[in-house]
Design a protein around this motif. Structure first.
Motif, PDB file in Angstrom:
ATOM      1  N   THR A 171      43.160  37.442  55.112  1.00 42.72           N
ATOM      2  CA  THR A 171      43.924  36.261  55.508  1.00 42.72           C
ATOM      3  C   THR A 171      44.361  35.449  54.286  1.00 42.72           C
ATOM      4  O   THR A 171      43.863  35.665  53.177  1.00 42.72           O
ATOM      5  CB  THR A 171      43.079  35.348  56.418  1.00 42.72           C
ATOM      6  N   ASP A 172      45.259  34.527  54.541  1.00 44.83           N
ATOM      7  CA  ASP A 172      45.665  33.601  53.487  1.00 44.83           C
ATOM      8  C   ASP A 172      44.461  32.818  52.977  1.00 44.83           C
ATOM      9  O   ASP A 172      44.372  32.504  51.789  1.00 44.83           O
ATOM     10  CB  ASP A 172      46.722  32.626  54.008  1.00 44.83           C
ATOM     11  N   GLN A 173      43.524  32.509  53.872  1.00 38.71           N
ATOM     12  CA  GLN A 173      42.332  31.760  53.482  1.00 38.71           C
ATOM     13  C   GLN A 173      41.477  32.553  52.493  1.00 38.71           C
ATOM     14  O   GLN A 173      40.882  31.966  51.577  1.00 38.71           O
ATOM     15  CB  GLN A 173      41.497  31.370  54.719  1.00 38.71           C
ATOM     16  N   ASP A 174      41.403  33.869  52.677  1.00 42.07           N
ATOM     17  CA  ASP A 174      40.659  34.709  51.728  1.00 42.07           C
ATOM     18  C   ASP A 174      41.261  34.578  50.334  1.00 42.07           C
ATOM     19  O   ASP A 174      40.537  34.396  49.345  1.00 42.07           O
ATOM     20  CB  ASP A 174      40.698  36.186  52.145  1.00 42.07           C
ATOM     21  N   LEU A 175      42.567  34.682  50.261  1.00 40.62           N
ATOM     22  CA  LEU A 175      43.248  34.612  48.969  1.00 40.62           C
ATOM     23  C   LEU A 175      43.177  33.216  48.373  1.00 40.62           C
ATOM     24  O   LEU A 175      42.978  33.056  47.160  1.00 40.62           O
ATOM     25  CB  LEU A 175      44.691  35.078  49.114  1.00 40.62           C
ATOM     26  N   THR A 176      43.318  32.201  49.207  1.00 45.87           N
ATOM     27  CA  THR A 176      43.220  30.820  48.725  1.00 45.87           C
ATOM     28  C   THR A 176      41.846  30.561  48.125  1.00 45.87           C
ATOM     29  O   THR A 176      41.733  29.938  47.060  1.00 45.87           O
ATOM     30  CB  THR A 176      43.513  29.823  49.866  1.00 45.87           C
ATOM     31  N   ALA A 217      38.782  29.823  43.141  1.00 45.52           N
ATOM     32  CA  ALA A 217      37.678  30.245  42.267  1.00 45.52           C
ATOM     33  C   ALA A 217      38.180  30.628  40.876  1.00 45.52           C
ATOM     34  O   ALA A 217      37.396  31.050  40.030  1.00 45.52           O
ATOM     35  CB  ALA A 217      36.934  31.416  42.909  1.00 45.52           C
ATOM     36  N   GLY A 218      39.506  30.504  40.669  1.00 41.11           N
ATOM     37  CA  GLY A 218      40.048  30.744  39.335  1.00 41.11           C
ATOM     38  C   GLY A 218      40.808  32.038  39.148  1.00 41.11           C
ATOM     39  O   GLY A 218      41.137  32.395  38.014  1.00 41.11           O
ATOM     40  N   ASN A 219      41.084  32.765  40.214  1.00 40.68           N
ATOM     41  CA  ASN A 219      41.813  34.027  40.106  1.00 40.68           C
ATOM     42  C   ASN A 219      43.308  33.788  40.313  1.00 40.68           C
ATOM     43  O   ASN A 219      43.708  33.162  41.289  1.00 40.68           O
ATOM     44  CB  ASN A 219      41.312  35.022  41.157  1.00 40.68           C
ATOM     45  N   SER A 220      44.110  34.303  39.402  1.00 40.12           N
ATOM     46  CA  SER A 220      45.557  34.158  39.509  1.00 40.12           C
ATOM     47  C   SER A 220      46.113  35.153  40.525  1.00 40.12           C
ATOM     48  O   SER A 220      45.432  36.102  40.944  1.00 40.12           O
ATOM     49  CB  SER A 220      46.209  34.413  38.152  1.00 40.12           C
ATOM     50  N   ASP A 221      47.365  34.943  40.907  1.00 38.38           N
ATOM     51  CA  ASP A 221      48.033  35.880  41.802  1.00 38.38           C
ATOM     52  C   ASP A 221      48.079  37.281  41.182  1.00 38.38           C
ATOM     53  O   ASP A 221      47.918  38.284  41.881  1.00 38.38           O
ATOM     54  CB  ASP A 221      49.459  35.420  42.111  1.00 38.38           C
ATOM     55  N   ASP A 222      48.294  37.354  39.866  1.00 35.82           N
ATOM     56  CA  ASP A 222      48.340  38.649  39.188  1.00 35.82           C
ATOM     57  C   ASP A 222      47.004  39.369  39.254  1.00 35.82           C
ATOM     58  O   ASP A 222      46.948  40.575  39.495  1.00 35.82           O
ATOM     59  CB  ASP A 222      48.770  38.474  37.727  1.00 35.82           C
ATOM     60  N   VAL A 223      45.924  38.633  39.045  1.00 37.63           N
ATOM     61  CA  VAL A 223      44.578  39.221  39.143  1.00 37.63           C
ATOM     62  C   VAL A 223      44.343  39.716  40.565  1.00 37.63           C
ATOM     63  O   VAL A 223      43.879  40.844  40.779  1.00 37.63           O
ATOM     64  CB  VAL A 223      43.494  38.207  38.727  1.00 37.63           C
ATOM     65  N   LEU A 224      44.661  38.910  41.549  1.00 40.32           N
ATOM     66  CA  LEU A 224      44.442  39.304  42.944  1.00 40.32           C
ATOM     67  C   LEU A 224      45.290  40.519  43.324  1.00 40.32           C
ATOM     68  O   LEU A 224      44.836  41.380  44.073  1.00 40.32           O
ATOM     69  CB  LEU A 224      44.712  38.129  43.880  1.00 40.32           C
ATOM     70  N   PHE A 225      46.492  40.611  42.800  1.00 38.27           N
ATOM     71  CA  PHE A 225      47.327  41.782  43.050  1.00 38.27           C
ATOM     72  C   PHE A 225      46.663  43.040  42.495  1.00 38.27           C
ATOM     73  O   PHE A 225      46.555  44.059  43.185  1.00 38.27           O
ATOM     74  CB  PHE A 225      48.718  41.605  42.435  1.00 38.27           C
ATOM     75  N   GLU A 226      46.198  42.974  41.248  1.00 36.53           N
ATOM     76  CA  GLU A 226      45.567  44.136  40.626  1.00 36.53           C
ATOM     77  C   GLU A 226      44.274  44.523  41.337  1.00 36.53           C
ATOM     78  O   GLU A 226      43.986  45.720  41.511  1.00 36.53           O
ATOM     79  CB  GLU A 226      45.310  43.865  39.141  1.00 36.53           C
ATOM     80  N   PRO A 258      48.113  48.228  30.877  1.00 41.15           N
ATOM     81  CA  PRO A 258      47.716  46.848  30.573  1.00 41.15           C
ATOM     82  C   PRO A 258      47.869  45.975  31.814  1.00 41.15           C
ATOM     83  O   PRO A 258      48.761  46.210  32.635  1.00 41.15           O
ATOM     84  CB  PRO A 258      48.716  46.410  29.490  1.00 41.15           C
ATOM     85  N   GLY A 259      46.999  45.003  31.940  1.00 44.37           N
ATOM     86  CA  GLY A 259      47.066  44.135  33.106  1.00 44.37           C
ATOM     87  C   GLY A 259      46.364  42.821  32.866  1.00 44.37           C
ATOM     88  O   GLY A 259      45.928  42.519  31.753  1.00 44.37           O
ATOM     89  N   HIS A 260      46.227  42.054  33.928  1.00 43.80           N
ATOM     90  CA  HIS A 260      45.567  40.753  33.862  1.00 43.80           C
ATOM     91  C   HIS A 260      44.061  40.874  34.098  1.00 43.80           C
ATOM     92  O   HIS A 260      43.337  39.899  33.931  1.00 43.80           O
ATOM     93  CB  HIS A 260      46.194  39.790  34.875  1.00 43.80           C
ATOM     94  N   THR A 261      43.620  42.057  34.524  1.00 45.02           N
ATOM     95  CA  THR A 261      42.196  42.339  34.680  1.00 45.02           C
ATOM     96  C   THR A 261      41.828  43.464  33.725  1.00 45.02           C
ATOM     97  O   THR A 261      42.664  44.300  33.381  1.00 45.02           O
ATOM     98  CB  THR A 261      41.851  42.768  36.117  1.00 45.02           C
ATOM     99  N   ALA A 262      40.583  43.488  33.321  1.00 45.83           N
ATOM    100  CA  ALA A 262      40.118  44.550  32.430  1.00 45.83           C
ATOM    101  C   ALA A 262      40.154  45.888  33.154  1.00 45.83           C
ATOM    102  O   ALA A 262      39.872  45.970  34.352  1.00 45.83           O
ATOM    103  CB  ALA A 262      38.694  44.253  31.968  1.00 45.83           C
ATOM    104  N   SER A 263      40.496  46.918  32.431  1.00 44.10           N
ATOM    105  CA  SER A 263      40.533  48.260  32.998  1.00 44.10           C
ATOM    106  C   SER A 263      39.178  48.633  33.605  1.00 44.10           C
ATOM    107  O   SER A 263      39.110  49.270  34.653  1.00 44.10           O
ATOM    108  CB  SER A 263      40.928  49.274  31.920  1.00 44.10           C
ATOM    109  N   GLN A 264      38.088  48.199  32.959  1.00 45.23           N
ATOM    110  CA  GLN A 264      36.748  48.503  33.475  1.00 45.23           C
ATOM    111  C   GLN A 264      36.517  47.859  34.835  1.00 45.23           C
ATOM    112  O   GLN A 264      35.885  48.452  35.702  1.00 45.23           O
ATOM    113  CB  GLN A 264      35.679  48.039  32.482  1.00 45.23           C
ATOM    114  N   LEU A 265      37.028  46.668  35.028  1.00 45.17           N
ATOM    115  CA  LEU A 265      36.900  46.013  36.333  1.00 45.17           C
ATOM    116  C   LEU A 265      37.707  46.753  37.383  1.00 45.17           C
ATOM    117  O   LEU A 265      37.231  46.988  38.491  1.00 45.17           O
ATOM    118  CB  LEU A 265      37.331  44.547  36.270  1.00 45.17           C
TER     119      LEU A 265
END
Length: 140
Positions: A78-83, A88-97, A27-34
């Motif tokens: 870079t930090d700018q990529d993540l920012t 755009a609406g992605n949480s830290d958890d989504v970006l980690f996954e 289980p995660g913050h993103t769909a398994s299919q993604l």
């Protein structure tokens, strides 16, 4: 699940399957299919060759560029990529996954190509793990 894995690498088959399953099926913050689509995209960038009839991927455009960067030039993230992705609406958890899925896909693609080269093959005949190929084969 790993029936297609070369017998010479079979000591690592269970470990590879466990790693892939923990990234894709947990289980995660993103769909398994993604996560599967991200892993497959990064694996192709890492050198994996998909059969011609394999669908491309379903990675949304805002994430696709980031996935490509992680797979090909992770040191350039870079930090700018993540920012930008956060804005755009992605949480830290989504970006980690997304990052873990992309890094694992690129690593598996490179590993498959490396093992193939050591065997003197021009391309890997089968993926190390069929659990991440997507589609019906990926649902085990």
């Amino acid at each position: 699940m790993l029936a297609n894995m070369d017998k010479r690498t079979s000591p690592y088959a269970a470990l590879t399957k466990r790693l892939v399953d923990s990234v894709l099926a947990a289980p995660g913050h993103t769909a398994s299919q993604l996560r599967r689509a991200i892993l497959a995209r990064a694996a192709r960038l890492g050198g994996r060759r998909d059969p011609a009839d394999q669908p491309r991927d379903g990675v949304p455009a805002p994430l696709a560029g980031y996935v490509d960067k992680v797979a090909l030039h992770a040191y350039q993230v870079t930090d700018q990529d993540l920012t930008a992705l956060q804005q755009a609406g992605n949480s830290d958890d989504v970006l980690f996954e997304v990052t873990v899925s992309a890094a694992l896909g690129a690593a598996l693609g490179r590993l498959e190509r490396g093992l193939s080269a050591l065997r003197g093959e021009t391309s890997p005949p089968d993926p190390l793990s069929t659990t991440w190929r997507g589609g019906a084969q990926g649902k085990s």
